[in-house]
Scaffold this motif. Structure first.
Motif, PDB file in Angstrom:
ATOM      1  N   GLU A 242      44.094  10.650 -51.385  1.00 28.47           N
ATOM      2  CA  GLU A 242      43.899   9.457 -50.785  1.00 28.47           C
ATOM      3  C   GLU A 242      44.270   9.520 -49.256  1.00 28.47           C
ATOM      4  O   GLU A 242      43.814   8.513 -48.538  1.00 28.47           O
ATOM      5  CB  GLU A 242      44.411   8.458 -51.536  1.00 28.47           C
ATOM      6  CG  GLU A 242      44.211   8.166 -52.982  1.00 28.47           C
ATOM      7  CD  GLU A 242      42.826   7.672 -53.067  1.00 28.47           C
ATOM      8  OE1 GLU A 242      42.207   6.970 -51.984  1.00 28.47           O
ATOM      9  OE2 GLU A 242      42.179   7.249 -53.965  1.00 28.47           O
TER      10      GLU A 242
ATOM     11  N   LEU B 166      47.381   2.859 -55.081  1.00 25.65           N
ATOM     12  CA  LEU B 166      45.947   2.904 -55.752  1.00 25.65           C
ATOM     13  C   LEU B 166      45.983   3.750 -56.979  1.00 25.65           C
ATOM     14  O   LEU B 166      45.548   3.614 -57.972  1.00 25.65           O
ATOM     15  CB  LEU B 166      45.171   3.666 -54.667  1.00 25.65           C
ATOM     16  CG  LEU B 166      44.320   2.673 -53.636  1.00 25.65           C
ATOM     17  CD1 LEU B 166      43.735   3.552 -52.326  1.00 25.65           C
ATOM     18  CD2 LEU B 166      43.399   1.762 -54.508  1.00 25.65           C
TER      19      LEU B 166
ATOM     20  N   HIS C 149      40.282  -3.339 -50.763  1.00 27.95           N
ATOM     21  CA  HIS C 149      39.369  -3.790 -51.588  1.00 27.95           C
ATOM     22  C   HIS C 149      39.516  -3.172 -53.233  1.00 27.95           C
ATOM     23  O   HIS C 149      39.571  -4.127 -54.189  1.00 27.95           O
ATOM     24  CB  HIS C 149      37.888  -3.732 -51.215  1.00 27.95           C
ATOM     25  CG  HIS C 149      36.741  -4.366 -52.072  1.00 27.95           C
ATOM     26  ND1 HIS C 149      36.875  -5.639 -51.923  1.00 27.95           N
ATOM     27  CD2 HIS C 149      36.056  -3.796 -52.981  1.00 27.95           C
ATOM     28  CE1 HIS C 149      35.866  -6.121 -52.812  1.00 27.95           C
ATOM     29  NE2 HIS C 149      35.267  -4.934 -53.502  1.00 27.95           N
ATOM     30  N   ARG C 150      39.404  -1.952 -53.302  1.00 22.27           N
ATOM     31  CA  ARG C 150      39.869  -1.351 -54.566  1.00 22.27           C
ATOM     32  C   ARG C 150      41.012  -1.778 -55.486  1.00 22.27           C
ATOM     33  O   ARG C 150      41.071  -1.992 -56.555  1.00 22.27           O
ATOM     34  CB  ARG C 150      39.608   0.164 -54.529  1.00 22.27           C
ATOM     35  CG  ARG C 150      38.300   0.714 -54.470  1.00 22.27           C
ATOM     36  CD  ARG C 150      38.402   2.072 -54.053  1.00 22.27           C
ATOM     37  NE  ARG C 150      39.403   2.891 -54.821  1.00 22.27           N
ATOM     38  CZ  ARG C 150      39.761   4.064 -54.261  1.00 22.27           C
ATOM     39  NH1 ARG C 150      39.366   4.706 -53.128  1.00 22.27           N
ATOM     40  NH2 ARG C 150      40.567   4.816 -55.003  1.00 22.27           N
ATOM     41  N   LEU C 151      42.034  -1.950 -54.562  1.00 20.94           N
ATOM     42  CA  LEU C 151      43.380  -2.345 -55.070  1.00 20.94           C
ATOM     43  C   LEU C 151      43.195  -3.704 -55.419  1.00 20.94           C
ATOM     44  O   LEU C 151      43.960  -4.267 -56.411  1.00 20.94           O
ATOM     45  CB  LEU C 151      44.339  -2.174 -53.945  1.00 20.94           C
ATOM     46  CG  LEU C 151      45.953  -2.046 -54.701  1.00 20.94           C
ATOM     47  CD1 LEU C 151      46.084  -1.116 -55.532  1.00 20.94           C
ATOM     48  CD2 LEU C 151      46.767  -1.947 -53.241  1.00 20.94           C
TER      49      LEU C 151
ATOM     50  N   GLU D 260      38.387  -0.150 -47.751  1.00 20.22           N
ATOM     51  CA  GLU D 260      37.559   0.047 -48.964  1.00 20.22           C
ATOM     52  C   GLU D 260      38.703   0.238 -49.716  1.00 20.22           C
ATOM     53  O   GLU D 260      38.658  -0.192 -51.010  1.00 20.22           O
ATOM     54  CB  GLU D 260      36.779   1.316 -48.698  1.00 20.22           C
ATOM     55  CG  GLU D 260      35.945   1.673 -50.113  1.00 20.22           C
ATOM     56  CD  GLU D 260      36.867   2.556 -50.895  1.00 20.22           C
ATOM     57  OE1 GLU D 260      36.681   2.538 -52.212  1.00 20.22           O
ATOM     58  OE2 GLU D 260      37.752   3.273 -50.568  1.00 20.22           O
ATOM     59  N   ARG D 261      39.769   0.885 -49.527  1.00 24.08           N
ATOM     60  CA  ARG D 261      40.985   1.036 -50.548  1.00 24.08           C
ATOM     61  C   ARG D 261      41.679  -0.331 -50.741  1.00 24.08           C
ATOM     62  O   ARG D 261      42.101  -0.502 -52.068  1.00 24.08           O
ATOM     63  CB  ARG D 261      42.221   2.192 -50.087  1.00 24.08           C
ATOM     64  CG  ARG D 261      41.178   3.529 -50.114  1.00 24.08           C
ATOM     65  CD  ARG D 261      41.912   4.322 -49.414  1.00 24.08           C
ATOM     66  NE  ARG D 261      41.161   5.909 -49.689  1.00 24.08           N
ATOM     67  CZ  ARG D 261      40.071   6.402 -49.245  1.00 24.08           C
ATOM     68  NH1 ARG D 261      39.248   5.511 -48.592  1.00 24.08           N
ATOM     69  NH2 ARG D 261      39.734   7.403 -49.595  1.00 24.08           N
TER      70      ARG D 261
ATOM     71  N   ARG E 146      41.328  -5.198 -57.092  1.00 25.45           N
ATOM     72  CA  ARG E 146      40.574  -5.556 -58.378  1.00 25.45           C
ATOM     73  C   ARG E 146      41.912  -5.568 -59.508  1.00 25.45           C
ATOM     74  O   ARG E 146      41.534  -6.369 -60.242  1.00 25.45           O
ATOM     75  CB  ARG E 146      39.909  -4.218 -58.760  1.00 25.45           C
ATOM     76  CG  ARG E 146      38.506  -4.247 -57.991  1.00 25.45           C
ATOM     77  CD  ARG E 146      37.962  -2.647 -58.138  1.00 25.45           C
ATOM     78  NE  ARG E 146      36.966  -2.587 -57.296  1.00 25.45           N
ATOM     79  CZ  ARG E 146      36.408  -1.348 -57.046  1.00 25.45           C
ATOM     80  NH1 ARG E 146      36.665  -0.532 -57.728  1.00 25.45           N
ATOM     81  NH2 ARG E 146      35.303  -1.153 -56.189  1.00 25.45           N
ATOM     82  N   ASP E 147      43.080  -5.297 -58.950  1.00 27.50           N
ATOM     83  CA  ASP E 147      44.276  -5.258 -60.058  1.00 27.50           C
ATOM     84  C   ASP E 147      45.182  -6.414 -59.603  1.00 27.50           C
ATOM     85  O   ASP E 147      45.967  -6.468 -60.630  1.00 27.50           O
ATOM     86  CB  ASP E 147      44.657  -3.914 -60.242  1.00 27.50           C
ATOM     87  CG  ASP E 147      43.725  -2.766 -60.834  1.00 27.50           C
ATOM     88  OD1 ASP E 147      43.171  -3.158 -62.008  1.00 27.50           O
ATOM     89  OD2 ASP E 147      43.401  -1.965 -60.054  1.00 27.50           O
TER      90      ASP E 147
END
Length: 225
Positions: free
Chosen positions: A100, A134, A167-169, A164-165, A171-172
């Motif tokens: 990452e 992440l 945004h992914r993080l 982008e990362r 989610r949780d």
């Protein structure tokens, strides 16, 4: 009866001598153990019990020492197994985090022990924390993370990778980010399910923002007002 006893005595002249010797021995034992002759049987019983306890205690001590040695061996084996699993997990985490780091402009970063604050800037530390979070996503009880100036000193593709990362993080867990990068800010509204809150001044003399804008997520009330 006395006649018979007298006759028996006359028949065995050594009997009286044996009885007297026995009596002298009992009296000597009573003096030695500071008790009376009549209490000697009880004393014998107590001493016999103590002797048996000592003999049994020695065997019990040997048994306990063997159990302690077995428990120590089991503990060492479990500790070594745990250590091996930790090393294996650490290597997996390191590999995942290193994967990452390059898009976050931290391709030269390594995981040696040391004070990170002396070798990394605030933005670099934030990006490193982002990469670690992440990799560990879904394994933490932390509900909210705040990233301040995570895009400091970067732009373009790196800023987009940060967004982008984040945004992914998100989610949780809940993510709060202070940013000046449009790429990072845009990642917060990449789908109708996401929302952002912004503030701007319309009058430089006002001490508070004069207008706000917001976007809702789910049943969350609109932040505008």
């Amino acid at each position: 009866m006395l006649t018979r006893l007298a006759a028996d005595q006359d028949a065995d002249p050594r009997l009286l001598e044996q009885v007297e010797e026995r009596l002298f021995a009992l009296r000597a034992a009573a003096r030695k153990f500071e008790t009376s002759v009549s209490d000697l049987p009880d004393l014998l019983k107590r001493l016999t019990e103590r002797l048996n306890a000592l003999e049994t205690g020695t065997a019990r001590l040997v048994e306990l020492e063997a159990a302690a040695a077995a428990a120590k061996a089991a503990f060492i084996a479990a500790a070594e197994d745990l250590s091996a699993h930790r090393v294996k997990a650490a290597r997996k985490i390191e590999t995942a985090v290193m994967g990452e780091l390059k898009p976050l402009k931290l391709e030269r970063a390594r995981f040696p022990p040391g004070p990170l604050g002396k070798v990394a800037s605030g933005g670099e530390l934030s990006r490193l924390m982002l990469a670690i979070r992440l990799v560990l996503a879904g394994r933490s009880s932390i509900g909210t993370l705040v990233f301040d100036e995570i895009d400091s000193g970067v732009g373009g593709a790196t800023a987009a990778a940060i967004g982008e990362r984040l945004h992914r993080l998100a989610r949780d867990m809940q993510i709060l980010t202070v940013t000046h990068s449009p790429q990072v800010a845009a990642a917060a509204v990449s789908s109708p399910a996401d929302w952002q809150i912004g503030a701007e001044r319309t009058d430089p003399d006002q001490r508070r923002p004069s207008s706000r804008r917001g976007k809702t997520r789910g049943n969350r009330p609109d932040a505008g007002g």
